[in-house]
Design a protein around this motif. Structure first.
Motif, PDB file in Angstrom:
ATOM      1  N   GLY A   1       0.785  -1.224   0.000  1.00 36.56           N
ATOM      2  CA  GLY A   1       0.000   0.000   0.000  1.00 36.56           C
ATOM      3  C   GLY A   1       0.818   1.276   0.000  1.00 36.56           C
ATOM      4  N   HIS A   2       2.134   1.172  -0.273  1.00 37.61           N
ATOM      5  CA  HIS A   2       3.008   2.343  -0.326  1.00 37.61           C
ATOM      6  C   HIS A   2       3.113   2.858  -1.755  1.00 37.61           C
ATOM      7  CE1 HIS A   2       4.776   0.068   3.205  1.00 37.61           C
ATOM      8  NE2 HIS A   2       4.207   1.141   3.731  1.00 37.61           N
ATOM      9  N   MET A   3       3.164   4.176  -1.912  1.00 35.33           N
ATOM     10  CA  MET A   3       3.358   4.762  -3.242  1.00 35.33           C
ATOM     11  C   MET A   3       4.773   4.497  -3.726  1.00 35.33           C
ATOM     12  SD  MET A   3       1.507   8.495  -3.364  1.00 35.33           S
ATOM     13  CE  MET A   3       2.316   8.929  -4.894  1.00 35.33           C
ATOM     14  N   ALA A   4       4.927   4.390  -5.049  1.00 37.14           N
ATOM     15  CA  ALA A   4       6.242   4.198  -5.661  1.00 37.14           C
ATOM     16  C   ALA A   4       6.854   5.556  -5.983  1.00 37.14           C
ATOM     17  CB  ALA A   4       6.103   3.383  -6.929  1.00 37.14           C
ATOM     18  N   PHE A   5       8.142   5.717  -5.666  1.00 43.09           N
ATOM     19  CA  PHE A   5       8.888   6.945  -5.950  1.00 43.09           C
ATOM     20  C   PHE A   5      10.217   6.585  -6.600  1.00 43.09           C
ATOM     21  CE2 PHE A   5       6.319   7.854  -2.185  1.00 43.09           C
ATOM     22  CZ  PHE A   5       5.657   8.997  -2.585  1.00 43.09           C
ATOM     23  N   ASP A   6      10.558   7.280  -7.695  1.00 39.91           N
ATOM     24  CA  ASP A   6      11.849   7.113  -8.372  1.00 39.91           C
ATOM     25  C   ASP A   6      12.161   5.658  -8.702  1.00 39.91           C
ATOM     26  OD1 ASP A   6      12.562   9.861  -8.354  1.00 39.91           O
ATOM     27  OD2 ASP A   6      13.148   9.672  -6.250  1.00 39.91           O
ATOM     28  N   LYS A   7      11.191   4.978  -9.295  1.00 41.02           N
ATOM     29  CA  LYS A   7      11.479   3.587  -9.634  1.00 41.02           C
ATOM     30  C   LYS A   7      10.635   3.075 -10.783  1.00 41.02           C
ATOM     31  CE  LYS A   7      10.993   0.868  -6.206  1.00 41.02           C
ATOM     32  NZ  LYS A   7      10.825   0.068  -4.998  1.00 41.02           N
ATOM     33  N   PHE A   8      11.189   2.039 -11.411  1.00 41.45           N
ATOM     34  CA  PHE A   8      10.475   1.288 -12.434  1.00 41.45           C
ATOM     35  C   PHE A   8       9.623   0.242 -11.714  1.00 41.45           C
ATOM     36  CE2 PHE A   8      14.158   2.896 -14.620  1.00 41.45           C
ATOM     37  CZ  PHE A   8      13.676   3.234 -15.870  1.00 41.45           C
ATOM     38  N   ILE A   9       8.397   0.060 -12.205  1.00 40.41           N
ATOM     39  CA  ILE A   9       7.462  -0.876 -11.581  1.00 40.41           C
ATOM     40  C   ILE A   9       6.866  -1.774 -12.666  1.00 40.41           C
ATOM     41  CG2 ILE A   9       5.267  -1.110 -10.348  1.00 40.41           C
ATOM     42  CD1 ILE A   9       7.370   0.052  -8.554  1.00 40.41           C
ATOM     43  N   ASN A  10       6.782  -3.067 -12.377  1.00 40.39           N
ATOM     44  CA  ASN A  10       6.068  -3.985 -13.255  1.00 40.39           C
ATOM     45  C   ASN A  10       4.592  -3.896 -12.864  1.00 40.39           C
ATOM     46  OD1 ASN A  10       5.017  -6.039 -14.770  1.00 40.39           O
ATOM     47  ND2 ASN A  10       6.526  -7.539 -14.153  1.00 40.39           N
TER      48      ASN A  10
ATOM     49  N   TYR B   1       3.036  -4.587 -17.853  1.00 39.46           N
ATOM     50  CA  TYR B   1       4.006  -3.712 -18.491  1.00 39.46           C
ATOM     51  C   TYR B   1       4.855  -3.037 -17.425  1.00 39.46           C
ATOM     52  CZ  TYR B   1       0.937   0.274 -17.405  1.00 39.46           C
ATOM     53  OH  TYR B   1       0.172   1.216 -16.766  1.00 39.46           O
ATOM     54  N   ILE B   2       5.926  -2.398 -17.872  1.00 43.53           N
ATOM     55  CA  ILE B   2       6.819  -1.662 -16.977  1.00 43.53           C
ATOM     56  C   ILE B   2       6.521  -0.176 -17.123  1.00 43.53           C
ATOM     57  CG2 ILE B   2       9.219  -1.122 -16.382  1.00 43.53           C
ATOM     58  CD1 ILE B   2       8.520  -4.064 -15.969  1.00 43.53           C
ATOM     59  N   GLY B   3       6.387   0.518 -16.006  1.00 44.54           N
ATOM     60  CA  GLY B   3       6.204   1.969 -15.980  1.00 44.54           C
ATOM     61  C   GLY B   3       7.244   2.587 -15.064  1.00 44.54           C
ATOM     62  N   TYR B   4       7.366   3.913 -15.101  1.00 40.36           N
ATOM     63  CA  TYR B   4       8.311   4.609 -14.224  1.00 40.36           C
ATOM     64  C   TYR B   4       7.578   5.703 -13.462  1.00 40.36           C
ATOM     65  CZ  TYR B   4      12.333   7.066 -12.440  1.00 40.36           C
ATOM     66  OH  TYR B   4      13.236   7.637 -11.594  1.00 40.36           O
ATOM     67  N   PHE B   5       7.901   5.841 -12.169  1.00 43.43           N
ATOM     68  CA  PHE B   5       7.269   6.830 -11.299  1.00 43.43           C
ATOM     69  C   PHE B   5       8.347   7.748 -10.746  1.00 43.43           C
ATOM     70  CE2 PHE B   5       4.554   3.348 -11.895  1.00 43.43           C
ATOM     71  CZ  PHE B   5       3.305   3.912 -12.021  1.00 43.43           C
ATOM     72  N   ASP B   6       8.106   9.058 -10.838  1.00 41.59           N
ATOM     73  CA  ASP B   6       9.126  10.062 -10.510  1.00 41.59           C
ATOM     74  C   ASP B   6       9.230  10.338  -9.010  1.00 41.59           C
ATOM     75  OD1 ASP B   6       7.001  11.775  -9.820  1.00 41.59           O
ATOM     76  OD2 ASP B   6       7.181  12.982 -11.633  1.00 41.59           O
ATOM     77  N   THR B   7       9.993  11.361  -8.665  1.00 35.36           N
ATOM     78  CA  THR B   7      10.237  11.753  -7.280  1.00 35.36           C
ATOM     79  C   THR B   7       8.954  12.074  -6.531  1.00 35.36           C
ATOM     80  OG1 THR B   7      12.398  12.606  -7.897  1.00 35.36           O
ATOM     81  CG2 THR B   7      11.472  13.429  -5.847  1.00 35.36           C
TER      82      THR B   7
END
Length: 135
Positions: free
Chosen positions: A21-30, A42-48
């Protein structure tokens, strides 16, 4: 919210919550579930700030296959390009390897065998170009 996408509170950007339940920061996520909970892969990227990249390039974060010196492109749908030749929203052409790394700063051949140059930004150069010796 766990292991899925959602809209940020303002309703403009897309964010991601991991299995805890944590938000993703500065990382690629499947990504395995879209904003409606439907299965995707798919793979996405989430910023700072935790917002999904869309139509942007980014360097890797050094985790897993995402080397810090490699450039990646996230398309108009927030999906990492990793299937060869592609066009961005501005019509520029690039090439992404199966691991998502863009071809940069080198000469190569395009789909029909023409000699082309990939700029440092990962997209083909247009018009008169030089490598410092040849035009």
């Amino acid at each position: 919210m766990q292991d899925r996408l959602s809209y940020d509170p303002g309703g403009k950007d897309v964010i991601y919550f991991d299995a805890d339940g944590h938000m993703a920061f500065d990382k690629f996520i499947n990504i395995k579930h879209d904003v409606l909970g439907n299965p995707v892969d798919y793979i996405g990227y989430f910023d700072t700030f935790g917002r999904a990249y869309v139509n942007r390039t980014t360097y890797g974060n050094g985790e897993g296959a995402y080397a810090k010196d490699a450039l990646f492109y996230i398309n108009d749908y927030g999906v990492l390009e990793n299937k060869g030749w592609f066009k961005n929203a501005a019509g520029e052409i690039g090439y992404a390897a199966t691991n998502g790394t863009l071809t940069t700063s080198q000469w190569s051949l395009d789909q029909v065998g023409r000699r082309v140059y990939f700029q440092a930004n990962g997209f083909l150069a247009k018009g008169l170009i030089t490598d410092g010796v040849k035009y």
